[in-house]
Design a protein around this motif. Structure first.
Motif, PDB file in Angstrom:
ATOM      1  N   ALA A   1       0.868  -1.196   0.000  1.00  0.00           N
ATOM      2  CA  ALA A   1       0.000   0.000   0.000  1.00  0.00           C
ATOM      3  C   ALA A   1       0.896   1.236   0.000  1.00  0.00           C
ATOM      4  N   TYR A   2       0.304   2.375  -0.299  1.00  0.00           N
ATOM      5  CA  TYR A   2       1.044   3.642  -0.332  1.00  0.00           C
ATOM      6  C   TYR A   2       0.163   4.742   0.252  1.00  0.00           C
ATOM      7  N   ILE A   3       0.771   5.571   1.128  1.00  0.00           N
ATOM      8  CA  ILE A   3       0.053   6.750   1.621  1.00  0.00           C
ATOM      9  C   ILE A   3       0.972   7.952   1.435  1.00  0.00           C
ATOM     10  N   GLU A   4       0.425   9.029   0.887  1.00  0.00           N
ATOM     11  CA  GLU A   4       1.201  10.260   0.688  1.00  0.00           C
ATOM     12  C   GLU A   4       0.555  11.390   1.470  1.00  0.00           C
ATOM     13  N   ALA A   5       1.347  12.024   2.321  1.00  0.00           N
ATOM     14  CA  ALA A   5       0.867  13.217   3.028  1.00  0.00           C
ATOM     15  C   ALA A   5       1.334  14.436   2.237  1.00  0.00           C
TER      16      ALA A   5
ATOM     17  N   GLY B   1      -7.277  16.396   5.817  1.00  0.00           N
ATOM     18  CA  GLY B   1      -8.275  16.032   4.802  1.00  0.00           C
ATOM     19  C   GLY B   1      -8.040  14.617   4.312  1.00  0.00           C
ATOM     20  N   VAL B   2      -9.140  13.882   4.095  1.00  0.00           N
ATOM     21  CA  VAL B   2      -9.069  12.560   3.480  1.00  0.00           C
ATOM     22  C   VAL B   2      -9.277  12.785   1.981  1.00  0.00           C
ATOM     23  N   VAL B   3      -8.268  12.494   1.187  1.00  0.00           N
ATOM     24  CA  VAL B   3      -8.330  12.849  -0.232  1.00  0.00           C
ATOM     25  C   VAL B   3      -9.113  11.787  -1.010  1.00  0.00           C
ATOM     26  N   SER B   4     -10.203  12.229  -1.648  1.00  0.00           N
ATOM     27  CA  SER B   4     -11.075  11.260  -2.340  1.00  0.00           C
ATOM     28  C   SER B   4     -10.462  10.826  -3.680  1.00  0.00           C
ATOM     29  N   GLY B   5      -9.701  11.717  -4.289  1.00  0.00           N
ATOM     30  CA  GLY B   5      -9.090  11.365  -5.574  1.00  0.00           C
ATOM     31  C   GLY B   5      -8.313  12.550  -6.121  1.00  0.00           C
TER      32      GLY B   5
ATOM     33  N   ALA C   1      -3.978  12.192 -18.286  1.00  0.00           N
ATOM     34  CA  ALA C   1      -4.249  11.433 -17.056  1.00  0.00           C
ATOM     35  C   ALA C   1      -5.667  11.728 -16.589  1.00  0.00           C
ATOM     36  N   PRO C   2      -6.584  10.766 -16.673  1.00  0.00           N
ATOM     37  CA  PRO C   2      -7.961  11.016 -16.232  1.00  0.00           C
ATOM     38  C   PRO C   2      -8.061  11.158 -14.713  1.00  0.00           C
ATOM     39  N   SER C   3      -9.215  11.627 -14.289  1.00  0.00           N
ATOM     40  CA  SER C   3      -9.459  11.721 -12.838  1.00  0.00           C
ATOM     41  C   SER C   3      -9.417  10.337 -12.223  1.00  0.00           C
ATOM     42  N   LEU C   4      -8.966  10.264 -10.975  1.00  0.00           N
ATOM     43  CA  LEU C   4      -8.953   8.965 -10.298  1.00  0.00           C
ATOM     44  C   LEU C   4      -9.562   9.113  -8.912  1.00  0.00           C
ATOM     45  N   ALA C   5     -10.140   8.003  -8.409  1.00  0.00           N
ATOM     46  CA  ALA C   5     -10.686   7.952  -7.050  1.00  0.00           C
ATOM     47  C   ALA C   5      -9.873   6.926  -6.270  1.00  0.00           C
ATOM     48  N   PHE C   6      -9.426   7.288  -5.081  1.00  0.00           N
ATOM     49  CA  PHE C   6      -8.677   6.337  -4.254  1.00  0.00           C
ATOM     50  C   PHE C   6      -9.649   5.296  -3.688  1.00  0.00           C
ATOM     51  N   PRO C   7      -9.153   4.078  -3.420  1.00  0.00           N
ATOM     52  CA  PRO C   7     -10.040   3.001  -2.948  1.00  0.00           C
ATOM     53  C   PRO C   7     -10.744   3.378  -1.637  1.00  0.00           C
ATOM     54  N   ALA C   8     -12.015   2.997  -1.544  1.00  0.00           N
ATOM     55  CA  ALA C   8     -12.834   3.344  -0.373  1.00  0.00           C
ATOM     56  C   ALA C   8     -12.238   2.769   0.907  1.00  0.00           C
ATOM     57  N   ASP C   9     -11.669   1.554   0.832  1.00  0.00           N
ATOM     58  CA  ASP C   9     -11.151   0.952   2.079  1.00  0.00           C
ATOM     59  C   ASP C   9      -9.907   1.714   2.568  1.00  0.00           C
ATOM     60  N   MET C  10      -9.147   2.267   1.641  1.00  0.00           N
ATOM     61  CA  MET C  10      -7.988   3.068   2.074  1.00  0.00           C
ATOM     62  C   MET C  10      -8.455   4.390   2.679  1.00  0.00           C
ATOM     63  N   ARG C  11      -9.481   4.982   2.087  1.00  0.00           N
ATOM     64  CA  ARG C  11     -10.009   6.247   2.647  1.00  0.00           C
ATOM     65  C   ARG C  11     -10.614   5.992   4.037  1.00  0.00           C
TER      66      ARG C  11
ATOM     67  N   LEU D   1       1.258   5.549  -8.005  1.00  0.00           N
ATOM     68  CA  LEU D   1       1.236   4.434  -7.046  1.00  0.00           C
ATOM     69  C   LEU D   1      -0.141   3.777  -7.049  1.00  0.00           C
ATOM     70  N   HIS D   2      -1.168   4.573  -7.292  1.00  0.00           N
ATOM     71  CA  HIS D   2      -2.548   4.076  -7.386  1.00  0.00           C
ATOM     72  C   HIS D   2      -2.672   2.999  -8.461  1.00  0.00           C
ATOM     73  N   GLN D   3      -1.770   3.013  -9.426  1.00  0.00           N
ATOM     74  CA  GLN D   3      -1.827   2.014 -10.499  1.00  0.00           C
ATOM     75  C   GLN D   3      -1.229   0.682 -10.054  1.00  0.00           C
ATOM     76  N   VAL D   4      -0.428   0.714  -8.973  1.00  0.00           N
ATOM     77  CA  VAL D   4       0.285  -0.521  -8.619  1.00  0.00           C
ATOM     78  C   VAL D   4      -0.059  -1.058  -7.235  1.00  0.00           C
ATOM     79  N   CYS D   5      -0.759  -0.272  -6.426  1.00  0.00           N
ATOM     80  CA  CYS D   5      -1.142  -0.782  -5.091  1.00  0.00           C
ATOM     81  C   CYS D   5      -2.234   0.125  -4.533  1.00  0.00           C
ATOM     82  N   PRO D   6      -2.930  -0.323  -3.453  1.00  0.00           N
ATOM     83  CA  PRO D   6      -3.929   0.544  -2.819  1.00  0.00           C
ATOM     84  C   PRO D   6      -3.245   1.819  -2.326  1.00  0.00           C
ATOM     85  N   ALA D   7      -3.759   2.967  -2.724  1.00  0.00           N
ATOM     86  CA  ALA D   7      -3.101   4.242  -2.386  1.00  0.00           C
ATOM     87  C   ALA D   7      -4.097   5.177  -1.720  1.00  0.00           C
TER      88      ALA D   7
END
Ligand code: HGY
Ligand code: MN
Ligand code: MN
Length: 423
Positions: free
Chosen positions: A199-203, A219-223, A338-348, A376-382
């Motif tokens: 997994a990856y988390i970026e502050a 803030g919890v970043v939705s995407g 690069a289209p818009s992306l949404a981070f996975p709900a379980d990570m949020r 990183l979103h392309q290779v693991c839960p981010a």
């Protein structure tokens, strides 16, 4: 899989985050490329970038972290976990800045990651999974465009050889600057370009006004909103400014100005406030007063939260440029789509639970700025954690944040990372 429940020691370990240490390290790194106006100009792969990496590695070594690099210079600072072959958890951001940058963009994500690892180590916890604090190469793309080269290479989303061929305004290639940096850091172990991550988390600072205006510390970043960038090259012909009749000119700057005006009108015609359109760079050759410009090259940075809108607007750029080329030739190269992306709900949910555990109130918000988390979103839960910056000012020397907010975000990060690494 993302743990459903938080690590039992999450809050206690997060309490070991030290606000002063975190703040002082920001001020220390800000010295590398410090500008007279209180900001930072630390181009990717520059001597200032190398010096900041040296200082960061010094702090990591004092913590017993193992430093390593990969073939594009991404720097990894590892807190070794108990299960050496378990996929590591990654956290980080970038040390390079825009030429008129501030002291927090990028640096915060690297230092908050280091702070989280320091708190975990201080608690005497050896997590099951290793945690890598990462400084990604060339996120900003100011010196070498496009940016996010390090994270894109890690995700195998862009070709290393193609990126190595990119040159800066002085004709220095990524390859030359990168090989010089890697030679300087030759003593460090080399990691493969891309490896599995759990997994990856970026502050990161928000670089927008919302958290400060709404009164939230994190803030919890939705995407991340979508972005398309282009480079438009207009080719005309050198001519004498005094003797060449206008009808005989192939004036590349005049054509570029017509294109830029038409692009701005097109981007604004629907009155859609969400359209973000920027011509950040314009270069002219030979760029002297008495020669009709033979070439003009300008950048296009187009962003929108809705991918179909971004597609529709971006698809018009080449036609608009060609329709206004006059006697010149226009070449429109798309660098990023690069289209818009949404981070996975379980990570949020994990970030929200971590924030609750450390009593940091949060709100959900989209990132209008780009980040390495995109790749990183392309290779693991981010996931991403935002902290406020004053009035949302960024890519500007006046960028500022408070020690309390930086520490609050680092506590949320610590609780989440511990859960991912030791859950
Ligand atoms: O341009 C961006 O969005 C990033 O801050 N480099
Ligand atoms: Mn950034
Ligand atoms: Mn930036």
């Amino acid at each position: 899989v993302i743990p459903e429940t938080l690590h039992p020691d999450a809050a206690a370990v997060a309490d070991r985050v030290m606000s002063d240490r975190l703040w002082d390290r920001h001020m220390a790194l800000a010295r590398h490329g410090a500008t007279a106006d209180g900001g930072v100009g630390r181009p990717a792969l520059s001597a200032e970038d190398a010096a900041a990496r040296d200082e960061l590695r010094g702090w990591a070594a004092a913590l017993g972290l193992e430093s390593s690099v990969d073939d594009i210079g991404n720097l990894f600072l590892r807190l070794a976990g108990g299960e050496a072959d378990a996929d590591p958890v990654l956290t980080g951001s970038h040390l390079d800045s825009q030429p008129t940058g501030g002291r927090f963009d990028g640096v915060y994500g690297v230092l908050a990651g280091l702070e989280a690892v320091e708190a975990i180590a201080a608690a005497g916890i050896r997590p099951r999974r290793s945690i890598d604090v990462v400084a990604w190469t060339n996120e900003e793309g100011g010196r070498f465009a496009p940016g996010m080269m390090g994270s894109a290479a890690f995700a195998r989303a862009r070709d290393l050889a193609e990126m190595r061929a990119v040159e800066d305004a002085d004709g220095v290639s990524v390859a030359a600057a990168l090989d010089a940096l890697l030679a300087r850091e030759a003593a460090l172990p080399r990691r493969p370009l891309g490896f599995p991550a759990a997994a990856y988390i970026e502050a990161h600072i928000e670089q927008g006004p919302v958290l400060e205006a709404e009164g939230f510390a994190a803030g919890v970043v939705s995407g991340i909103q979508g972005k398309r960038t282009f480079q438009v090259t207009v080719d005309g012909e050198e001519a004498h400014a005094g003797t060449t009749p206008r009808g005989a000119r192939k004036d590349a700057l005049s054509a570029a100005v017509a294109m830029i005006g038409a692009l701005e009108r097109a981007m604004e015609e629907d009155g859609d406030e969400a359209v973000m359109f920027t011509i950040g760079r314009l270069s002219v050759a030979p760029n002297v007063p008495s020669v009709v410009p033979a070439e003009a090259v300008f950048s296009v940075d187009l962003r929108h939260p809705e991918s179909e809108m971004l597609a529709a607007l971006g698809d018009r750029v080449a036609d608009i440029c060609n329709n206004h080329r006059g006697p010149c030739v226009a070449t429109v190269a798309e660098l990023i789509n690069a289209p818009s992306l949404a981070f996975p709900a379980d990570m949020r949910s994990l970030i929200r639970a971590a924030a609750d555990a450390v009593a940091v109130p949060t709100m959900d918000l989209i990132s209008a700025a780009g980040h390495d988390a995109r790749y990183l979103h392309q290779v693991c839960p981010a996931a991403m954690i935002f902290v406020p910056c004053h009035k949302g000012i960024s890519h500007n020397p006046a960028e500022s944040a408070t020690a309390d907010d930086l520490a609050a975000g680092a506590k949320v990060l610590t609780a989440a990372l511990l859960t991912l690494a030791d859950g």
